[in-house]
Write an enzyme that holds these catalytic residues in place. Structure first.
Site, mmCIF file in Angstrom:
data_model
loop_
_atom_site.group_PDB
_atom_site.id
_atom_site.type_symbol
_atom_site.label_atom_id
_atom_site.label_comp_id
_atom_site.label_asym_id
_atom_site.label_seq_id
_atom_site.Cartn_x
_atom_site.Cartn_y
_atom_site.Cartn_z
ATOM 1 N N GLU A 21 5.362 7.676 3.872
ATOM 2 C CA GLU A 21 4.515 8.554 3.576
ATOM 3 C C GLU A 21 4.869 9.750 4.251
ATOM 4 O O GLU A 21 5.298 9.597 5.447
ATOM 5 C CB GLU A 21 3.038 8.340 3.510
ATOM 6 C CG GLU A 21 2.189 9.502 3.278
ATOM 7 C CD GLU A 21 0.626 9.261 3.600
ATOM 8 O OE1 GLU A 21 0.001 8.273 2.733
ATOM 9 O OE2 GLU A 21 0.045 9.603 4.790
ATOM 10 N N PHE A 23 3.799 14.254 4.740
ATOM 11 C CA PHE A 23 2.848 15.351 4.774
ATOM 12 C C PHE A 23 3.582 16.584 4.767
ATOM 13 O O PHE A 23 4.433 16.779 5.394
ATOM 14 C CB PHE A 23 1.837 15.256 5.553
ATOM 15 C CG PHE A 23 1.902 15.762 7.040
ATOM 16 C CD1 PHE A 23 1.946 16.757 7.423
ATOM 17 C CD2 PHE A 23 2.265 14.697 7.977
ATOM 18 C CE1 PHE A 23 2.399 17.319 8.738
ATOM 19 C CE2 PHE A 23 2.727 14.962 9.116
ATOM 20 C CZ PHE A 23 2.708 16.252 9.636
ATOM 21 N N PRO A 24 3.184 17.558 4.055
ATOM 22 C CA PRO A 24 3.645 19.001 4.159
ATOM 23 C C PRO A 24 3.398 19.955 5.389
ATOM 24 O O PRO A 24 2.382 19.996 5.839
ATOM 25 C CB PRO A 24 2.808 19.835 2.952
ATOM 26 C CG PRO A 24 2.276 18.975 1.935
ATOM 27 C CD PRO A 24 1.852 17.602 3.046
ATOM 28 N N ARG A 112 -10.256 9.991 -3.653
ATOM 29 C CA ARG A 112 -11.546 10.664 -3.409
ATOM 30 C C ARG A 112 -11.096 11.964 -2.737
ATOM 31 O O ARG A 112 -11.477 13.172 -2.947
ATOM 32 C CB ARG A 112 -12.569 10.085 -3.362
ATOM 33 C CG ARG A 112 -14.095 10.996 -3.708
ATOM 34 C CD ARG A 112 -15.224 10.373 -2.419
ATOM 35 N NE ARG A 112 -15.032 10.548 -1.172
ATOM 36 C CZ ARG A 112 -15.942 10.509 -0.417
ATOM 37 N NH1 ARG A 112 -17.182 10.098 -0.639
ATOM 38 N NH2 ARG A 112 -15.663 10.376 0.927
ATOM 39 N N ASP A 114 -11.072 13.308 1.527
ATOM 40 C CA ASP A 114 -11.892 13.314 2.705
ATOM 41 C C ASP A 114 -12.717 14.883 2.608
ATOM 42 O O ASP A 114 -12.452 15.622 1.842
ATOM 43 C CB ASP A 114 -11.259 13.733 4.328
ATOM 44 C CG ASP A 114 -10.447 12.332 4.509
ATOM 45 O OD1 ASP A 114 -11.130 11.175 4.244
ATOM 46 O OD2 ASP A 114 -9.348 12.149 4.909
ATOM 47 N N TYR A 131 -15.807 10.386 -7.990
ATOM 48 C CA TYR A 131 -15.429 9.234 -7.450
ATOM 49 C C TYR A 131 -13.808 9.129 -7.818
ATOM 50 O O TYR A 131 -13.335 9.752 -8.718
ATOM 51 C CB TYR A 131 -15.874 7.947 -7.998
ATOM 52 C CG TYR A 131 -17.383 8.010 -7.486
ATOM 53 C CD1 TYR A 131 -17.733 7.757 -6.173
ATOM 54 C CD2 TYR A 131 -18.488 7.983 -8.488
ATOM 55 C CE1 TYR A 131 -19.076 7.728 -5.836
ATOM 56 C CE2 TYR A 131 -19.600 8.018 -8.069
ATOM 57 C CZ TYR A 131 -19.998 7.912 -6.906
ATOM 58 O OH TYR A 131 -21.445 7.720 -6.431
ATOM 59 N N LYS A 174 -11.810 0.659 -9.654
ATOM 60 C CA LYS A 174 -10.650 1.497 -9.634
ATOM 61 C C LYS A 174 -9.374 0.922 -10.537
ATOM 62 O O LYS A 174 -8.916 1.908 -11.281
ATOM 63 C CB LYS A 174 -10.360 2.078 -8.437
ATOM 64 C CG LYS A 174 -11.212 2.905 -7.564
ATOM 65 C CD LYS A 174 -10.544 3.605 -6.557
ATOM 66 C CE LYS A 174 -10.659 2.687 -5.176
ATOM 67 N NZ LYS A 174 -10.430 3.332 -3.791
ATOM 68 N N GLN A 185 -5.333 1.698 3.465
ATOM 69 C CA GLN A 185 -5.585 2.409 5.026
ATOM 70 C C GLN A 185 -4.879 1.718 5.948
ATOM 71 O O GLN A 185 -4.432 0.500 5.955
ATOM 72 C CB GLN A 185 -7.082 2.344 5.250
ATOM 73 C CG GLN A 185 -7.207 2.969 6.583
ATOM 74 C CD GLN A 185 -8.827 2.923 6.787
ATOM 75 O OE1 GLN A 185 -9.330 1.784 6.936
ATOM 76 N NE2 GLN A 185 -9.583 3.975 7.381
ATOM 77 N N TYR A 277 3.293 5.064 7.262
ATOM 78 C CA TYR A 277 2.773 6.206 7.477
ATOM 79 C C TYR A 277 3.566 6.764 8.552
ATOM 80 O O TYR A 277 3.380 6.622 9.964
ATOM 81 C CB TYR A 277 1.280 5.968 8.075
ATOM 82 C CG TYR A 277 0.528 5.682 7.030
ATOM 83 C CD1 TYR A 277 0.126 6.410 5.594
ATOM 84 C CD2 TYR A 277 -0.451 4.436 7.069
ATOM 85 C CE1 TYR A 277 -0.752 5.902 4.747
ATOM 86 C CE2 TYR A 277 -1.234 3.948 5.857
ATOM 87 C CZ TYR A 277 -1.394 4.654 4.811
ATOM 88 O OH TYR A 277 -2.032 4.253 4.224
#
Length: 609
Positions: A21, A23-24, A112, A114, A131, A174, A185, A277
């Site tokens: 993973e 992130f920008p 969903r 944060d 949701y 889901k 997580q 992560y």
């Protein structure tokens, strides 16, 4: 390729796989450096896929499809794009999906999300979804089997007080809505995860599960991330790491061993899809994958050659023509703001010990007031800093901090350091003249690295510092100050207004090392820098903190008006004396020029604000 199809492909089906993973990043150079890092990570450990996080309906969300596009086209990596409901109308979601689809991305992690910045509660935007299951249904309805949908799983619940049974029901909802895989997580309790997987399967959920793995690089980041995520830390983790918590090299080494044991427990229980992560970093991830024995010899040879080249060549050149020194430096601006310093920089790769980096790092994040603002309550703020009603009183408050009569300021989480004793009398004088200092360091010239106050780094070395001071000042005092600096020579300065008007004699985006060390059998290490990009980022936080202080006071009070006036009209300044051999002369400049009391006594004494 869709992740669901790839899992059935002969090249991936029966292998232990991993994914990353990212992130920008905040800065354009950080983005270029992230591309270089993705390319390297692909070469030494080809992932099954990478996923790219999504900003909350703004912030970095526009960059997510761009990074996905580059990863697909330039690096031939299968990608998964995060997509959240936060601040996203149906129209915005459709636009994002269309962009992803057009780039060839066939995997979406539907979340969903944060709460937005500055908000504690999640609220549904008008015309949006409430949701994650609603988002899954929307994607499934409009794209059918063209897009593979993933969802989040929470082995320990969404929050510490979450009902796990209810959480499992939401997960099944889901999946029943159309999700084809689950990414969890982060967690550290492998045994608990194995039991959670059994419960998931008992619920009739059969889709693949990718466990979220967060490498351990430093004690502070390890504890902070566990606290924010609400995950449990097994006792053997604490027993292993606590004795070495002040030595980040040992923390990373022991943390890697713990994560290897952790991954082996998962693999032994048939959980073979590892999802890392990365925090846009590679070292800790590589250490885990390599020590698990998952890299073949050909990949190891390529990796070792690449690392040897990087070790001897301290600069990399990127496709856009920019150059980047290895990420072994830190901006000085957050030095006394530990909360924001750690949260911005705790995962940057190199010296000291995996904590720091500069704004060119792909791990350089955005300013988030909810994470980087004042932590104190209104009552605590009033108790700590009182209700100054004039710049004279403000100067006395700041001077008290320099004399350790105050333990903190809005810009300083911790008491002033012992090294400030060298310049304490000058700092007191500077602040009483209403040059309000928020960061500083004295000159050092070849101090032993073992010195209990000024030393750092390996033993038998010598450390150096350029004198540095950062302060707020009334704009009427700038020109005389600049004139004195020009006469002094060999100084670098940055003056900036709240709306970003920058006046500097320094080259843009050229780092100026203000701390460095010389050690046996090592290259010269320069861990602390001043440079324009990180100063511009810090500027937002510095002014925000002042306004947060003002907000603790009644809007009609003299203190509120004083602080708002200061934050709206005063300039934030940084000065570096590049000639460190002349000692603390920089701090004597302020006693030779006019003060606010000399020019505007009515302002200084609070008669007119």
């Amino acid at each position: 390729m869709k992740i669901s199809d790839k899992l059935q492909h002969p090249n991936w089906k029966d292998r232990i796989t991993w994914s990353y993973e990212f992130f920008p990043p905040k800065t354009s150079t950080g983005i270029q450096n992230l591309y270089s890092r993705i390319d390297r990570m692909k070469k030494w450990g080809h992932p099954m896929f990478i996923d790219v996080t999504w900003g909350a309906g703004g912030s970095t969300s526009d960059l997510t499809p761009v990074i996905v596009n580059v990863a697909q086209k330039e690096f031939q990596l299968d990608t998964c794009m995060h997509l959240t409901c936060t601040n996203m109308s149906e129209e915005m979601i459709e636009t994002a999906l269309k962009k992803a689809y057009e780039t060839g991305c066939r995997n979406i992690l539907a979340l969903r999300g944060d709460p937005p910045k500055n908000e504690t509660e999640w609220t549904q935007v008008e015309g949006g979804f409430r949701y994650a299951s609603d988002l899954v249904r929307y994607i499934k309805k409009n794209y059918g089997d063209e897009i593979c949908i993933g969802v989040a799983g929470y082995p320990e619940g969404y929050s510490p007080d979450d009902d796990l049974e209810r959480s499992l029901k939401h997960l099944k909802e889901k999946v029943d809505a159309g999700a084809s895989f689950i990414v969890t997580q982060m967690f550290y309790d492998a045994d608990n995860f194995v039991e959670w997987v059994k419960k998931v399967r008992k619920m009739g959920i059969t889709v693949p599960i990718f466990p979220g793995i967060m490498p351990i690089q430093a004690w502070d980041s390890f504890i902070r991330r566990a606290k924010w995520s609400g995950v449990k830390i097994p006792q053997h983790f604490m027993d292993t790491l606590l004795p070495v918590k002040d030595n980040d090299d040992d923390v990373r080494e022991r943390g890697t061993d713990l994560m290897i044991q952790f991954c082996r427990t998962l693999i032994e229980n048939g959980i073979t899809r590892l999802h890392f992560y990365t925090m846009n970093l590679e070292k800790a991830v590589k250490m885990i994958i390599e020590r698990l024995g998952l890299l073949d010899e050909e990949v190891k040879d390529v990796t070792e050659k690449s690392e040897n080249q990087l070790t001897t060549n301290r600069t990399e050149i990127f496709p856009d023509g920019t150059k980047r020194a290895n990420e072994d430096v830190r901006p000085i601006f957050w030095r006394t703001r530990l909360e924001s310093y750690i949260s911005r920089t705790d995962q940057w790769d190199e010296f000291p010990h995996g904590r720091w980096g500069d704004s060119r790092s792909p791990a350089f994040g955005e300013f988030d007031p909810s994470r980087h603002g004042l932590r104190q309550s209104t009552g605590e703020i009033l108790s700590l800093w009182g209700s100054p009603k004039s710049y004279k009183e403000l100067g006395e408050l700041f001077a008290d901090y320099c004399m350790k009569k105050q333990s903190s300021l809005p810009w300083s989480d911790v008491p002033i350091s012992d090294e400030a004793k060298m310049i304490q009398s000058q700092l007191v004088n500077i602040n009483k003249r209403a040059y309000l200092t928020i960061n500083s360091q004295p000159a050092l010239n070849g101090v032993k690295s073992s010195d209990p106050v000024h030393g750092w780094g390996p033993t038998n070395g010598y450390v150096y510092q350029k004198p540095y001071v950062e302060f707020f000042v009334h704009p009427s005092l700038i020109e005389e100050l600049k004139s004195s600096l020009h006469q002094m020579g060999d100084t670098s300065y940055f003056f900036i207004t709240v709306d970003g008007k920058l006046d500097t004699n320094a080259a843009y985006e050229v780092p100026n090392a203000v701390t460095w060390g010389v050690f046996p059998n090592r290259e010269v290490i320069q861990p602390t820098i001043v440079e324009s990009t990180s100063f511009l980022a810090w500027k937002d936080e510095a002014y925000f903190l002042g306004m947060a202080w003002a907000s603790a006071h009644d809007p009609n009070s003299a203190t509120h008006k004083l602080l708002v006036s200061m934050m709206s009209s005063w300039m934030l300044c940084v000065i570096v004396d590049n000639n460190f051999e002349r000692g603390q002369s920089l701090f004597d400049v302020f006693s030779k020029i006019k003060s606010l009391e000399d020019i505007h006594p009515e302002l200084y004494n609070g008669v007119a604000i």
